[in-house]
Design an enzyme around this catalytic site. Sequence first.
Site, mmCIF file in Angstrom:
data_model
loop_
_atom_site.group_PDB
_atom_site.id
_atom_site.type_symbol
_atom_site.label_atom_id
_atom_site.label_comp_id
_atom_site.label_asym_id
_atom_site.label_seq_id
_atom_site.Cartn_x
_atom_site.Cartn_y
_atom_site.Cartn_z
ATOM 1 N N HIS A 12 0.816 -1.218 0.000
ATOM 2 C CA HIS A 12 0.000 0.000 0.000
ATOM 3 C C HIS A 12 0.852 1.271 0.000
ATOM 4 O O HIS A 12 2.046 1.258 0.298
ATOM 5 C CB HIS A 12 -0.925 0.012 1.220
ATOM 6 C CG HIS A 12 -0.161 0.006 2.523
ATOM 7 N ND1 HIS A 12 0.407 1.129 3.069
ATOM 8 C CD2 HIS A 12 0.134 -1.014 3.375
ATOM 9 C CE1 HIS A 12 1.019 0.827 4.196
ATOM 10 N NE2 HIS A 12 0.872 -0.480 4.408
ATOM 11 N N GLU A 85 -2.217 -6.990 7.608
ATOM 12 C CA GLU A 85 -0.882 -6.997 8.197
ATOM 13 C C GLU A 85 -0.891 -7.790 9.505
ATOM 14 O O GLU A 85 -1.938 -8.016 10.119
ATOM 15 C CB GLU A 85 -0.414 -5.554 8.450
ATOM 16 C CG GLU A 85 1.008 -5.406 8.983
ATOM 17 C CD GLU A 85 2.070 -6.017 8.079
ATOM 18 O OE1 GLU A 85 2.088 -7.270 7.963
ATOM 19 O OE2 GLU A 85 2.876 -5.262 7.520
#
Length: 212
Positions: A12, A85
């Site tokens: 990202h 994550e």
Amino acid sequence: MSRGRRVVLWRHGQTAWNLERRFQGSTDIELTEAGLAQARRSARLLAGLKPDAVIASDLKRTRATAAELAAVTGLEVSHDETLRETYAGAWQGLTHEEIVERYGDQYAAWKRGEPVRRGGGELETEVADRAAPVIERSVEKLPDDGTLVVVSHGGTIRTSIGRLLGLHPSTWEALGGLSNCCWSVLGESVRGWRLLEHNAGTLPEPVLGDDD
């Protein structure tokens, strides 16, 4: 002859916590304006790979990054929480310096490649256990020369690459981190997955030589 399938693992764009060197983990942090600009630039490049499918973590920073690729390719993004994550418990929200100060022994053990529940959170192998199978199942749906883009997070990408390449978990740290909105590329070979690009910000060049 088919070139085989490819997996592009795309991190990202930038967040405020990235700039502050705060451990994000599964905390849901948005992109900065610079992060959005990074995603737009990278999406235009990755569109040149003509991806067949896009899957992404369901957190805001990966959703916004993936949306930029969807906008230029017309592909629908499939979001999956298993691509989030690493959950890092008490480490989340702390700066690098605070982690080293409060959890120095734990941090050092992690860097040595030992199995560590950072902040009481997930082991790296547990992250790979949840993320890598999702990637593998998505790849199986592709045509023989198809390309899958996986929009995820630095730690999840690194552990997934380690698992897909069949590397021992103690060696995963040897795979360096990814910069914001950079990506790694895995390609199919006769012996399984092969790392073609790592922490790239430009389109892959063909390998011309004895190791192609």
